[in-house]
Design a protein around this motif. Structure first.
Motif, short mmCIF file in Angstrom:
data_model
loop_
_atom_site.label_atom_id
_atom_site.label_comp_id
_atom_site.label_asym_id
_atom_site.label_seq_id
_atom_site.Cartn_x
_atom_site.Cartn_y
_atom_site.Cartn_z
N VAL A 118 0.84 -1.19 0.00
CA VAL A 118 0.00 0.00 0.00
C VAL A 118 0.88 1.24 0.00
CG1 VAL A 118 -1.92 -1.13 1.17
CG2 VAL A 118 -0.14 -0.01 2.52
N LYS A 119 0.27 2.35 -0.42
CA LYS A 119 0.90 3.65 -0.39
C LYS A 119 0.28 4.49 0.72
CE LYS A 119 3.48 2.89 -4.03
NZ LYS A 119 4.96 2.79 -3.92
N LYS A 120 0.99 5.53 1.10
CA LYS A 120 0.49 6.43 2.14
C LYS A 120 -0.84 7.05 1.70
CE LYS A 120 1.74 10.46 4.91
NZ LYS A 120 2.78 11.48 5.19
N GLY A 121 -1.86 6.96 2.58
CA GLY A 121 -3.18 7.49 2.28
C GLY A 121 -4.15 6.48 1.73
N ASP A 122 -3.69 5.26 1.41
CA ASP A 122 -4.61 4.23 0.93
C ASP A 122 -5.53 3.76 2.05
OD1 ASP A 122 -3.41 4.47 -1.47
OD2 ASP A 122 -2.31 2.56 -1.39
N LYS A 123 -6.76 3.42 1.66
CA LYS A 123 -7.74 2.93 2.63
C LYS A 123 -7.37 1.52 3.06
CE LYS A 123 -12.70 2.02 3.10
NZ LYS A 123 -14.00 2.03 2.40
N LEU A 124 -7.36 1.30 4.40
CA LEU A 124 -6.98 0.00 4.94
C LEU A 124 -8.16 -0.75 5.55
CD1 LEU A 124 -3.62 0.90 6.75
CD2 LEU A 124 -3.95 0.03 4.43
N VAL A 125 -8.92 -0.07 6.40
CA VAL A 125 -9.99 -0.74 7.15
C VAL A 125 -11.20 0.19 7.21
CG1 VAL A 125 -10.65 -1.85 9.33
CG2 VAL A 125 -8.28 -1.95 8.58
N GLU A 126 -12.38 -0.40 7.14
CA GLU A 126 -13.63 0.33 7.38
C GLU A 126 -14.39 -0.40 8.49
OE1 GLU A 126 -17.80 1.66 5.18
OE2 GLU A 126 -16.18 0.76 4.02
N LEU A 127 -14.61 0.30 9.60
CA LEU A 127 -15.31 -0.27 10.74
C LEU A 127 -16.78 0.15 10.73
CD1 LEU A 127 -12.66 0.37 13.55
CD2 LEU A 127 -13.00 -1.71 12.21
N ASP A 128 -17.62 -0.60 11.40
CA ASP A 128 -19.05 -0.30 11.47
C ASP A 128 -19.27 0.99 12.26
OD1 ASP A 128 -21.76 -0.37 11.43
OD2 ASP A 128 -21.97 -2.04 12.83
N SER A 129 -19.97 1.98 11.65
CA SER A 129 -20.17 3.29 12.27
C SER A 129 -21.64 3.59 12.57
CB SER A 129 -19.61 4.39 11.36
OG SER A 129 -20.27 4.37 10.10
N SER A 130 -22.54 2.62 12.40
CA SER A 130 -23.97 2.90 12.60
C SER A 130 -24.26 3.28 14.04
CB SER A 130 -24.79 1.67 12.19
OG SER A 130 -24.39 0.52 12.93
N ALA A 131 -23.69 2.58 14.99
CA ALA A 131 -23.94 2.91 16.40
C ALA A 131 -23.38 4.29 16.74
CB ALA A 131 -23.32 1.85 17.30
N LEU A 132 -22.25 4.63 16.18
CA LEU A 132 -21.67 5.95 16.43
C LEU A 132 -22.53 7.06 15.85
CD1 LEU A 132 -17.85 5.41 15.88
CD2 LEU A 132 -18.98 6.09 17.99
N GLU A 133 -23.12 6.86 14.69
CA GLU A 133 -23.97 7.88 14.10
C GLU A 133 -25.20 8.15 14.97
OE1 GLU A 133 -24.75 6.32 10.28
OE2 GLU A 133 -22.79 6.87 9.43
N ASP A 134 -25.79 7.09 15.54
CA ASP A 134 -26.92 7.28 16.45
C ASP A 134 -26.48 8.04 17.71
OD1 ASP A 134 -28.45 5.90 14.64
OD2 ASP A 134 -28.30 3.98 15.70
N GLN A 135 -25.34 7.70 18.23
CA GLN A 135 -24.84 8.40 19.42
C GLN A 135 -24.56 9.87 19.12
OE1 GLN A 135 -21.51 6.32 21.14
NE2 GLN A 135 -22.55 4.34 21.08
N ILE A 136 -24.06 10.16 17.93
CA ILE A 136 -23.77 11.55 17.58
C ILE A 136 -25.06 12.36 17.49
CG2 ILE A 136 -22.96 13.00 15.67
CD1 ILE A 136 -20.75 10.98 15.20
N ASN A 137 -26.12 11.79 16.90
CA ASN A 137 -27.39 12.51 16.81
C ASN A 137 -27.96 12.79 18.20
OD1 ASN A 137 -27.31 12.51 14.01
ND2 ASN A 137 -28.35 10.53 13.85
N THR A 138 -27.89 11.80 19.08
CA THR A 138 -28.37 12.02 20.46
C THR A 138 -27.52 13.04 21.17
OG1 THR A 138 -29.13 9.72 20.50
CG2 THR A 138 -28.92 10.85 22.62
N GLN A 139 -26.24 13.00 20.95
CA GLN A 139 -25.34 13.92 21.63
C GLN A 139 -25.52 15.35 21.12
OE1 GLN A 139 -23.60 13.22 24.21
NE2 GLN A 139 -22.72 15.27 24.39
N LYS A 140 -25.87 15.53 19.87
CA LYS A 140 -26.12 16.87 19.36
C LYS A 140 -27.28 17.54 20.08
CE LYS A 140 -24.18 16.48 14.71
NZ LYS A 140 -24.47 16.47 13.25
#
Length: 625
Positions: A118-140
């Motif tokens: 890989v080169k610098k800046g290439d995408k390596l991992v994508e983690l599940d963010s659905s729970a974080l998005e719900d927490q962000i809306n509640t936190q707002k």
């Protein structure tokens, strides 16, 4: 069609010609195949006879060599390399660990292929963010409420400050001026009343007014004095008490509103930090390469040889768990596990030779662990210490995980006298060899030995250069085989210490020597010892018959014979414990699906404490290093 005489004769002629013409070819083919077969059989017979003759000649030469008896080796001077050779795995000396930064962990939705460049800046991992998005809306929502409360607290604080200034510079001044006005009016009224009273007194004396009018004027003076005193009193109260009281009340409101403001400020900052942290964690769900390199999954192997951590799509990863590693392929090293019998010979900065897939590199030892590596059930009591060998330069083409053979140079001895290890025999703690003198007689020589590399050993004293040392003494010298029967006087006190030096407990001091002492002069076996017959049938003390006395197997755990639940003399895979099943096929030497008594004994011999599991077999006649 009817067959006529002419047709029948034609058919007969053709029928007679066809067998005559076609019968020669099968006969010739059969003869050719027969000759080929006979030639092959003859060649096989000749080959077999040649092999048999060669074998007879070989065995005959061996028998003649054995008949000669003595194998000699001259004691000569030369160079001796003392090395430690172990297998290990290649790894990078510098790794960048890619960790999970999501609080509470997450699951892997997508991950790049293992081993990909890989080169610098290439995408390596994508983690599940659905729970974080719900927490962000509640936190707002919580964040905005805290922001509104903060604004209100700020306004209240500003109003309280203005109120203090308003009172000091406005309200108090106005009230003070009003009281001063009343005092001035009261003073003027008093002066006017006094003048009117004096005039009334003169008029009363002259008889122009009545006494009642004079008293009325005197009362007016009294009232003016009271009004003046009241105004002055009001001024004093305002300056001494009312002003201080109002200022304290207003200042307390300022402090209260300030405390509320600070509380709302802290609450707002807390909610804001939570929101920012969640937003940062949301960004952490997308992991990019911080530098160029090769992707290596951070899989881990447990104590029993099974993979304890598996990195793959859909796998759960905890917070701060390693997901990937980006090794620096320009700086490589090898991790080897050195047996405890050789680790004391190693030192940092010792030179080493590394062989990887037919290529050779030079390196040096950079670290030696002071604690042994964790062992699994199959290794038993074998202790090994992790040693890191750095490869010199910037090697190309090496990848983490490659198998490497590392040879570490312990010592390089020059111009020393050395003989083969097989020529040395240990008798009662002393090392000896046998030398054949020019007259053909065999002499026994005690030796003072130095270092050894399992093939040759340094001889410091006992023989001289050119002595013909017998290389196979146990095969040709009776004395080397009979040393087991030699008796030795044992000084028990020197070996085990004097029994009088053992501190006694208070109970032993009261009751005298313990009847469980097993020293010289003891009357018999300990009371808790069972007895077992020896080869002559005489009972002798032993621990095998004690309850639980000999229940430990080769690894220090449960003996394998206890796993035989159906008492058929063999252990099946179903009877084996869970931790033993992954290694069952390796323990089953004859592949019959069972572990019998012969295989159990082989395992017991293989895993005796102190025996090396991966090192080359050492000569049993070799002296200790």
């Amino acid at each position: 069609m009817p067959i006529t005489t002419e047709n029948s004769s034609r058919i007969a002629v053709h029928a007679g010609d066809t067998p005559a013409r076609t019968s020669k070819r099968p006969v010739l083919g059969i003869k050719r195949r027969y000759l080929i077969r006979m030639a092959l059989i003859l060649a096989c017979i000749l080959l077999f006879m040649g092999c048999a003759y060669a074998a007879m000649w070989l065995f005959g030469s061996l028998e003649s060599e054995t008949a000669k008896g003595v194998s000699l080796h001259p004691a000569a001077r030369g160079e001796l390399l003392i090395t430690v050779t172990e297998d290990g795995n290649v790894e990078s000396a510098i790794n960048i660990d890619i960790k999970c930064e999501v609080a509470g962990g997450s699951s892997i939705l997508w991950i790049i292929e293992d081993g990909k460049e890989v080169k610098k800046g290439d995408k390596l991992v994508e983690l599940d963010s659905s729970a974080l998005e719900d927490q962000i809306n509640t936190q707002k929502i919580t964040y905005n409420k805290a922001r509104a409360a903060l604004i209100q607290a700020q306004k209240n604080f500003e109003v309280a400050q203005i109120a203090v200034k308003e009172y000091i510079e406005g309200t108090f001044v106005k009230e003070l001026e009003d009281i001063k006005t009343q005092i001035t009016i009261a003073e003027e009224n008093l002066q006017s009343s006094q003048n009117s009273r004096d005039y009334s007194v003169r008029m009363f004396r002259r008889g122009y007014i009545s006494e009642l009018e004079m008293k009325s004027q005197q009362f007016a003076v009294r009232r003016a004095e009271l009004e003046l005193n009241s105004a002055k009193m009001a001024r004093d109260v305002l300056e001494k008490f009312t002003k201080e009281k109002m200022l304290e009340e207003l200042r307390s409101q300022v402090e209260t509103s300030q405390a509320a403001l600070e509380s709302e400020q802290a609450s707002f900052e807390l909610e804001e930090s939570k929101l920012k942290r969640l937003e940062t964690q949301l960004k952490s769900c997308m992991i990019y390469a911080p530098q160029d390199g090769m992707v290596v999954y951070a899989n881990e192997v447990g104590r029993h040889g099974q993979q304890s951590v598996t990195i793959e799509e859909g796998a759960m990863v905890r917070e701060q768990q390693d997901i990937l590693r980006l090794p620096d392929l320009s700086q490589m090293q090898v991790r080897v596990n050195v047996h405890e019998t050789r680790v004391e010979d190693l030192e940092v900065n010792m030179r080493a030779r590394v062989k990887i897939q037919g290529r050779e590199f030079q390196g040096f030892v950079v670290s030696i662990a002071n604690q042994p590596e964790p062992t699994n059930w199959f290794q038993g009591d074998v202790k090994e210490y992790a040693t890191i060998v750095r490869i010199n330069g910037q090697p190309e083409g090496l990848k983490p995980g490659m198998t490497a053979e590392v040879e570490i140079l312990i010592a390089h001895l020059k111009d020393i006298l050395m003989i083969p290890v097989s020529a040395i025999v240990e008798i009662r703690g002393a090392f000896v060899c046998w030398v054949k003198n020019p007259e053909g007689q065999v002499e026994r020589r005690p030796l003072v030995l130095g270092m050894t590399n399992d093939k040759f050993v340094e001889v410091q004293d006992g023989i001289v250069e050119g002595d013909a040392v017998i290389r196979n003494p146990r095969a040709v010298v009776d004395e080397s085989r009979s040393n087991v029967a030699e008796t030795e006087q044992v000084n028990v006190e020197k070996r085990f210490g004097d029994s009088a030096s053992i501190p006694q407990t208070p109970s032993e001091q009261d009751t005298g020597p313990s009847d469980r002492q097993m020293g010289p002069g003891a009357d018999g076996p300990r009371p808790d010892q069972a007895t077992q017959p020896d080869t002559e049938g005489t009972p002798r003390p032993g621990r095998e018959d004690r309850p639980g006395g000999n229940q430990r197997g080769p690894q220090g755990g449960m003996d394998l014979i206890q796993l035989d639940t159906d008492k058929d003399g063999k252990i099946s895979k179903a009877e084996a414990p869970e931790q033993m099943r992954p290694f069952f096929d390796r323990m089953d030497g004859n592949r019959d699906g069972f572990i019998d008594a012969q295989e159990r004994e082989a395992l017991r011999n293989q895993f005796r404490p102190g025996e090396r599991s991966r090192s080359p077999q050492r000569d049993p006649q070799a002296p200790p290093r």
